[in-house]
Each structure stands twice: as structure tokens, then as C-alpha cells.
Design an enzyme around this catalytic site. Structure first.
Site, mmCIF file in Angstrom:
data_model
loop_
_atom_site.group_PDB
_atom_site.id
_atom_site.type_symbol
_atom_site.label_atom_id
_atom_site.label_comp_id
_atom_site.label_asym_id
_atom_site.label_seq_id
_atom_site.Cartn_x
_atom_site.Cartn_y
_atom_site.Cartn_z
ATOM 1 N N ASP A 185 0.950 -1.432 0.433
ATOM 2 C CA ASP A 185 0.092 -0.492 -0.425
ATOM 3 C C ASP A 185 0.826 1.534 -0.361
ATOM 4 O OD1 ASP A 185 -2.365 1.468 0.464
ATOM 5 O OD2 ASP A 185 -1.956 1.240 2.619
ATOM 6 N N GLU A 215 2.628 4.934 -4.020
ATOM 7 C CA GLU A 215 2.443 6.230 -4.698
ATOM 8 C C GLU A 215 4.101 6.895 -5.219
ATOM 9 O OE1 GLU A 215 0.306 5.718 -3.225
ATOM 10 O OE2 GLU A 215 -0.839 4.323 -4.171
ATOM 11 N N ASP A 228 -9.052 3.395 -3.248
ATOM 12 C CA ASP A 228 -9.870 4.375 -2.217
ATOM 13 C C ASP A 228 -11.146 4.499 -2.279
ATOM 14 O OD1 ASP A 228 -8.424 3.285 0.286
ATOM 15 O OD2 ASP A 228 -6.824 5.386 0.465
HETATM 16 O O1 MIG Z 1 -3.984 5.902 4.241
HETATM 17 O O2 MIG Z 1 -3.315 1.057 5.725
HETATM 18 O O3 MIG Z 1 -5.683 2.155 0.420
HETATM 19 O O4 MIG Z 1 -7.261 0.146 1.502
HETATM 20 O O5 MIG Z 1 -7.091 -0.697 4.751
HETATM 21 C C1 MIG Z 1 -4.375 4.817 4.192
HETATM 22 C C2 MIG Z 1 -5.019 1.209 5.786
HETATM 23 C C3 MIG Z 1 -4.038 3.965 4.081
HETATM 24 C C4 MIG Z 1 -4.851 3.060 2.364
HETATM 25 C C5 MIG Z 1 -5.174 1.811 1.144
HETATM 26 C C6 MIG Z 1 -6.547 1.191 2.422
HETATM 27 C C7 MIG Z 1 -5.954 0.520 3.722
HETATM 28 C C8 MIG Z 1 -5.006 1.690 4.318
HETATM 29 N N1 MIG Z 1 -4.534 1.935 3.458
#
Ligand code: MIG
Length: 797
Positions: free
Chosen positions: A404, A407, A480
Site C-alpha cells: 500500500d 505512489e 480508496d
Molecule cells: O492511509 O492501511 O488504500 O486499503 O486499508 C490509508 C490502511 C492507508 C490505504 C489503503 C487501504 C488501507 C489503508 N491505507
């Protein structure tokens, strides 16, 4: 944000002038003007690479997108010199290069234009940042439509839009939010039935304009790097998709459990909660294979650690879950907590593995753990170190990893500033060039680590950001999203688009990540996602306490959700076969209607239907209270999956949409394999499989691929490919099997169900032997009987 137009403020635009000389070396042709060089490489009859050096020197020829295994097949090609242009020809196309300005026109062998430069290649000096902004502009042909570009949350047809690639954490994105998480600089054009593709392999911020600025011009450009693109001729869009995927690479087969149902939430903890959720699935008999641990499983959000209070014994927990058929996937973010006592921080500092700012300070920024530093995944040594870190997780029993925030996302700063330095496999570049491959390379090294330590199991990775080619090692989810009906539609469009952009292994957070769906929205979303390769419910419910599980919305909805998840499990052999076609040939698993019927204009803007694999057409429901839906069926004959009613394609039909049915059609002639429902993949040894055939009076072919569903035996030939040919007439049903069989399946019988027979069956022959026991269901008219697995020919009269 800077707005670029063709009269941009940066500096004067430069254009190539007259060709002064040229040369040919093998399948490479070079054309020299006073400043610019154009290199044309004939990769195959239908794939040509164009590369321009604006000032006489090419940059390093290096790509994180292309597959090492791309083979070149320049079968027959050559060059002709004409007065006005050069003509490079292959067996399928002609590439004309104008002598006075390098402009390119590509035609088929009859001279019909496929794609044509407007100004073609041109550039500007990028005075503020250095380097050049490199452009290419093309004429839009009459009636042309455009597709591709990865995960853009907008209409499928991109005509009239401008979009860009610069990976962004787009929390709660909406229709038309751009840029988004992924960076896929690849698009398709289609006009008069002729399809082609252009893959602009450049990792800087890339921008595509499909006739927004000027009606009749399509252009693409990058804020640095080279104009370097692959032209791919179809004319079938599906073939373009396959060729693109071969250039950027196909995946290995995933473990079959990843095609089952996944349950996720931010976050399931402590251990008891995880066990309770798992038990609930088994008790309610709703199939599920995968359960996820989001960031709270870690100790203070430190990657590769466990919170001992919530998870005192992860090995035992994972083992117990495994005994119930659950596989555990955990999240890993790129941010490494700045903490002198944390071994990963120490190692990274000692070895200089973290990204630095232009003047040498560490790139520091806040994410979940607080102040963090970030591995430079563009450094091969860092990738190798990172891969090594997965040993512990693998030993703990974790079977997949979720990447996650790559980017990369940084609180307050958004992402890294452009001055951050990266190794870029020895090139030493700024973040401007590395941004779009940061998450790509993180997931690549994550996958390499898992593969190393999970042996003999196959690994599973899911990533949020990536560049073209990440399908070789990872799946993706759309990010998201929000619990709304519009987002259900967005999920459907994004998955179609990703699938034709090389990334079939994709899905959305079912029910929406942000917000709370009602039972109807959740149920309709489950129905859609039953036909997405990645089927995962996820939600950000740790703050509100809201539950988003299949049973959270009351009995009526639970029953329908269970019906569709069960259908998914029955269809697993069809899903797995479709994945194999993708892994083998790059064939998209999810197919927009425009890609299966490009000659039918009604399909060009169609987003509310798609095909999954060769035989199923899905028309999902994306409105509350919908009682019936108008569906466009491409030419041919179609059966309703629910009641065998037949429809003639090439027209719109209206079908009812009660809550427990989503319009689902089977292509006449299809032969689809089914498993009995199981609560997880491999729950029982298979004793029989079910083969359902839908009668057609034209010749059709269907495929079944089988292997162990895990491990690598298939790479040594341990698999089966069975091709079913249906060649029936109104008086006789005839199914013939051709096969390569080298994997011993556990089942010994095949239960055959034949739909839509136009006559009353009296005699069933399996390899010439009469099969005396059969049932003709009085209402459905489905004929059912059992054969031995080895039977090669079935005749029904
Ligand atoms: O700032 O890990 O897209 O699927 O549950 C949020 C917490 C960080 C973004 C991800 C989401 C995940 C969440 N993350």
C-alpha cells in the site's frame, strides 16, 4: 498545477527537419535529420518501435516495463525509397516516413490509414527543470474512439479527454479524478473497425490528450526522457491487448486460492477478532479463502514486526486458520519508521538504502509510524535486501503480501518532492523520472522475496501503485473508493480498463472503502465482483465500527451474497482456465464489449456490460431498486444463465433484475466446467466435475485448463489442456474432446448437463457406448448424465 497547451510557455517548439541520411542494421532503421534521429525497430509484422533522439544522442535504452522474454519476429520486412518518403513494410503494414519532417503514417497493405502523425514528434527545452518535454501528435480519424490508460475512473471511451500519469494517493476519488494510483501509458485507437495501440514507455509524468484541446488531434507527451513508443497493429482490439501484454509481460499462474473470495478490513485485530470472522464464514457456510491483516497487526506500524499484544502467537494463529482453509495476507508499506532501535531502520541507514533529497539529507516524511524514511526501490541492491526481509513473514505462515501507500504517499507532502534522488539501476535520476515506478519496483521486490521464501508455494502480491508491466508479479485493487452506486459503476469501468491495459488480476473494494453501503448496494457489488478476477471485500471501518461482511446486512441479503460467492466457487475451473489464457497469451480476462464486438458501434461506449472469459456476458446492476435492465447483446445467440431463454444478439433486450439475479448470459455453444461448491479451494478431494454445454448449431470451441493449483509442476508440463468442440445439428448433439493430459486429476467422473437441446433426446453415446441412465429435467429441459472422465466423444440423438 501547470497547464500545458500546444502553445506552451516553456520555450519554442522544435520540429525535425529533412532526412539527410539513413541506415539499416538488422531490424533497426535509423533516419538522420540535422538534429534529430528516428530509430524504427521492426519487432514483428505488427509491432514497430519508434524512438527519437531530439539532439542526435539517444539516452540509455532501459525499461522497467518490458519483459525480458519478448521475442522478436520480424518475419519479412524491408524498405523502399520513394520521392517523398521512405516505406518500411512488413507482412501486415506499411510505415511511411516523410523525407522533409520525419512524419509517420502507418497504413495496412491496401493503403488504408491506421494511424497518422499530425505534427508527429516535436520537443521543447524544459528550462526550469532541465531536459526536454517530448511530444507526439497524431490526427484523429473519422469516428475514432480511444481506450486504455489503466485505472482512469472515467468513461471507457477516452475521446475528448485529457489524462495524465503521476501516481497519486487519491483517497475518496470520484468520477474523473486524475491522476490516480497507477501509471499505464498505453492506449488504443479504433476507427472503421481498425484497432491499434500505442505504448509510450516513458516513466516521467505523461499526458495524453484525445481530442480535448483540438478536436481532430490526439497527442501525448512527457516532461522528460525520450519519445519512445511501440505501435501495435490489430486490427482486432483483443489482439492488440495480447501483443501489448506480451511486450510488458504476462504473469505466472497464481495459486488457485487467490481466485476465491477474500475478506479484508482496516483492521481485523486482535487475534480473537480474526478467528471469529473466520469461524463465522465456516459456520454460515459462505466460502472464503483469504483473510487480511491491515496495518494494526504491526508493532507501531513498523514493517516486518508484530504487535505482541494483539497477536501474541501469529504462527499458531495462522496455523489454526490454515487448518480451516484460510490463507493470511498482510500489508507492508514502504515507509520505515525512524527509530534507532529498529533493525530495519538501522540496516537501511548503514547501507545507504533510503532515498535522499538533492543535497544529501534523508527523504523524511510522516506516514502511519510517524516520521519515516523510504527504501530506494530503484536500486537493485535495495530490492534484493527488501526481498530478503520477507523470510520472517513467510516462516510465520503468511501466504501473500499487500503493498500500500507506494505512489509513494506521504502525509502532508502528498508524495516525494521532485528533487529526491534515485539510483534508477545505476542512472542516478531525480524523483521526476522515478516517481511512476516507485510502487512498481516495491511490488516487484516484494514478489521476488515471497517467491524465494514461499517455495514450493506460488506467491501472491497485491499492490496499489505500479507502472506498465507489474502484471508480471502483482495483482492490483482500484484503491480508496466510496460506498455509492456511482462507485459500483466506476469499479466496473476501472476493472475493464485495467484488464485491457495488461492488468487482468484486479478488483475493487467490494461495498466501498469509505462510507457504509446498504444491503442492496453491497449485494449488487458482490454480484459484479463475482466476475472480477480479484474478489475482495474491504472497508475502512475501524473508526466507525461498521461491519462489512457478507452477513452484515440481514438474512435476505446474506442469502444472495452467499449464492453469488458460491457460484464463484463453482466457476473456479472456468476462472482458472481464463487466467491461464491470460498467462499464456496475454488475453484480457475481463473484456469490454467493444473488445469482443468492435464492428458493432453500439458497443463502443458500452460500460455497463462486459465479458468474463470466452463464454460469459455480465450486465451488472448499478442502480438502487432496479427491476429490469436493458442489455445490448452482440451478434450471435445467447442463453440466459438463469432460465436458458435464448436471445438473438445484435440488439437490445430487456431482462428482469430481481435482487437475487444479475443479468448473466452464456454464449451459445459454450462448454463451461464447474466444481461442486466448497467452502475453500481444495476443501474436499474432487470426485467429479460438472461440464455444462449450451447447444449451438454452429461449430464452437471451449477450453479447460487444469493443474495442481499451486506449486510449479505446471512448468514441467504437469497440466491438462482439454479442448471441447461442439459440432451439433438440430437433430444431433455432438461434443468431441481434444486434449493434452499430463496431470492426474483426482476426479474420475464428469457430470454432463446439456442446455437447449432442440429435440427430445433418446440415445446418449459416450465413445459409442450407450449411457442408459440420464435425467431430462421436466421444467428446465436440461439433460443430465454422468460419464467416465476419459470419454472423448459424446453424441446425443
Ligand atoms: O492511509 O492501511 O488504500 O486499503 O486499508 C490509508 C490502511 C492507508 C490505504 C489503503 C487501504 C488501507 C489503508 N491505507
Amino acid at each position: 498545477m501547470q497547464v500545458e497547451t500546444s502553445s506552451s510557455k516553456y520555450s519554442a517548439k522544435h520540429y525535425p527537419d529533412t532526412i539527410r541520411s539513413w541506415k539499416k542494421e538488422g531490424n533497426y532503421f535509423s533516419f538522420y535529420t540535422s538534429e534529430t534521429i528516428l530509430e524504427v525497430r521492426v519487432i514483428s509484422d505488427k509491432i514497430i518501435r519508434f524512438r527519437y533522439a531530439s539532439d542526435g544522442t539517444f539516452q540509455r535504452d532501459f525499461s522497467y516495463a518490458t519483459s525480458d522474454t519478448l521475442e522478436e519476429f520480424p518475419i519479412a520486412f524491408g524498405i523502399k525509397e520513394w520521392e517523398e518518403n521512405f516505406e518500411i513494410y512488413t507482412n501486415c503494414i506499411k510505415v511511411l516516413i516523410a523525407r522533409d519532417n520525419l512524419r509517420v503514417t502507418i497504413t495496412d497493405l491496401t493503403g488504408k490509414v491506421i494511424n497518422e502523425d499530425e505534427m508527429g514528434f516535436h520537443w521543447q527545452h524544459y528550462l526550469q527543470k532541465g531536459g526536454k518535454i517530448v511530444y507526439c501528435s497524431k490526427l484523429i480519424q473519422e469516428g475514432e474512439v480511444f481506450y486504455g490508460l489503466g485505472d482512469k475512473p472515467t468513461d471507457l471511451n477516452l475521446r475528448g479527454k485529457r489524462l495524465e500519469n503521476y501516481g497519486t494517493d487519491a483517497y475518496g476519488f470520484q468520477k474523473d479524478t486524475d491522476p490516480l494510483y497507477r501509471n499505464i501509458p498505453f492506449y488504443y485507437g479504433l476507427h472503421e473497425g481498425i484497432g491499434y495501440g500505442i505504448f509510450f514507455d516513458n516513466t516521467f509524468r505523461t499526458i495524453f490528450d484525445f481530442g480535448k484541446e483540438r478536436d481532430n488531434v490526439c497527442s501525448f507527451w512527457a516532461r522528460g526522457g525520450e519519445m519512445n513508443y511501440y505501435f501495435i497493429y490489430g486490427p482486432d482490439l483483443m489482439e492488440v491487448a495480447e501483443q501489448y501484454t506480451r511486450i510488458t509481460g504476462t504473469p505466472e499462474l497464481p495459486p488457485i486460492w487467490t481466485l476465491g473470495y477474500h475478506q479484508c478490513r482496516w483492521s481485523y485485530y486482535p487475534e480473537k477478532k480474526v478467528r471469529d470472522i473466520a469461524a463465522e464464514f465456516r459456520q454460515r457456510q459462505i466460502p472464503c479463502d483469504v483473510i487480511y491483516l491491515d496495518i494494526d497487526y504491526m508493532d507501531g506500524f513498523r514493517c516486518f514486526t508484530w504487535n505482541n499484544e494483539y497477536f501474541p502467537d501469529p504462527v499458531a494463529m495462522i496455523k489454526d486458520l490454515a487448518a480451516e482453509g484460510f490463507k493470511v495476507v498482510v500489508i507492508i508499506d514502504p515507509g520505515i519508521k525512524v527509530d534507532q532501535d529498529y533493525n530495519i531502520y538501522q540496516e537501511g541507514i548503514k547501507n545507504n538504502y533510503f532515498c535522499k533529497r538533492a543535497d544529501g539529507a534523508l527523504m523524511e516524511g510522516d506516514v502511519w509510524p510517524g516520521k519515516c524514511v523510504f527504501p530506494d526501490f530503484t536500486n537493485p541492491e535495495v530490492r534484493d535486501w527488501w526481498a530478503g526481509l520477507f523470510k520472517g513473514l513467510a516462516e510465520t505462515g503468511v501466504r501473500g503480501v499487500w503493498n500500500d501507500m507506494n505512489e509513494p504517499a506521504v502525509f502532508e507532502m502528498g508524495s516525494f518532492p521532485e528533487d529526491v534522488r534515485h539510483d534508477y539501476d545505476g542512472e542516478e535520476v531525480s524523483h521526476r523520472k522515478a516517481h511512476n515506478v516507485y510502487g512498481h519496483l516495491m511490488s516487484k521486490s516484494t514478489a521476488a522475496g515471497l517467491k524465494r521464501y514461499l517455495m514450493p508455494h506460488r506467491p501472491f502480491v497485491i499492490t496499489r501503485s505500479c507502472y506498465s508491466g507489474a502484471q508480471r508479479w502483482s495483482s492490483v485493487w482500484t484503491g480508496d473508493n466510496v460506498s455509492s452506486w456511482e462507485h459500483l459503476w466506476l469499479a466496473a469501468v476501472q476493472c475493464q480498463r485495467l484488464s485491457v491495459s495488461g492488468i487482468s488480476f484486479t478488483g475493487s473494494d467490494i461495498g466501498g472503502f469509505i462510507g457504509e453501503p446498504d444491503g442492496e448496494l453491497y449485494t449488487r457489488w458482490i454480484q459484479l465482483a463475482s466476475f472480477h478476477p480479484l474478489m475482495r471485500t474491504h472497508s475502512a471501518s475501524n473508526e466507525t465500527g461498521f461491519n462489512q461482511e457478507p452477513w452484515s446486512f440481514g438474512e435476505e441479503y446474506e442469502a444472495v451474497v452467499k449464492k453469488f460467492i458460491s457460484l464463484r466457487y463453482q466457476l473456479l475451473p472456468y476462472f482458472y482456465t481464463t487466467f491461464w489464457q491470460y498467462a499464456q497469451n496475454g488475453t484480457p480476462m475481463i473484456r469490454p464489449l467493444a473488445f469482443v464486438a468492435q464492428h458493432e458501434e453500439e458497443t463502443h461506449d458500452c460500460t455497463h456490460e462486459f465479458m468474463f472469459g470466452d463464454s460469459l456476458l455480465i450486465s451488472y446492476v448499478n442502480e438502487a431498486g432496479m427491476k429490469e435492465k436493458e442489455v445490448y447483446l452482440p451478434k450471435g445467440t445467447w442463453y440466459s444463465y438463469w432460465n436458458d431463454e435464448t436471445y438473438t444478439g445484435g440488439q437490445h433486450v430487456t431482462v428482469p433484475t430481481p435482487l437475487d439475479e444479475m443479468p448473466l448470459f452464456v454464449k451459445a455453444g459454450a462448454v463451461i466446467p464447474f466444481y461442486p461448491v466448497m467452502q475453500y479451494t481444495g476443501e474436499h478431494q474432487l470426485e467429479e466435475i460438472i461440464l455444462e454445454a449450451w447447444y449451438s448449431d454452429s461449430i464452437t470451441k471451449s477450453t479447460l485448463y487444469e493443474d495442481a493449483g499451486d506449486h510449479y509442476g505446471y512448468k514441467n508440463g504437469q497440466y491438462n489442456i482439454i479442448r471441447y468442440k461442439q459440432q451439433s445439428t438440430p437433430k444431433q448433439f455432438w461434443l468431441k474432446k481434444q486434449y493434452y493430459v499430463n496431470y492426474e486429476t483426482s476426479y474420475t467422473r464428469v457430470r454432463v448437463k446439456v442446455h437447449g437441446l432442440p429435440f427430445t433426446p433418446e440415445l446418449i453415446l459416450g465413445d459409442g457406448q450407450a449411457i442408459s441412465s440420464f435425467t431430462l429435467h421436466p421444467e428446465t429441459k436440461v439433460l443430465e448424465f454422468v460419464t467416465e472422465k476419459g470419454v472423448e466423444e459424446i453424441i446425443i440423438k
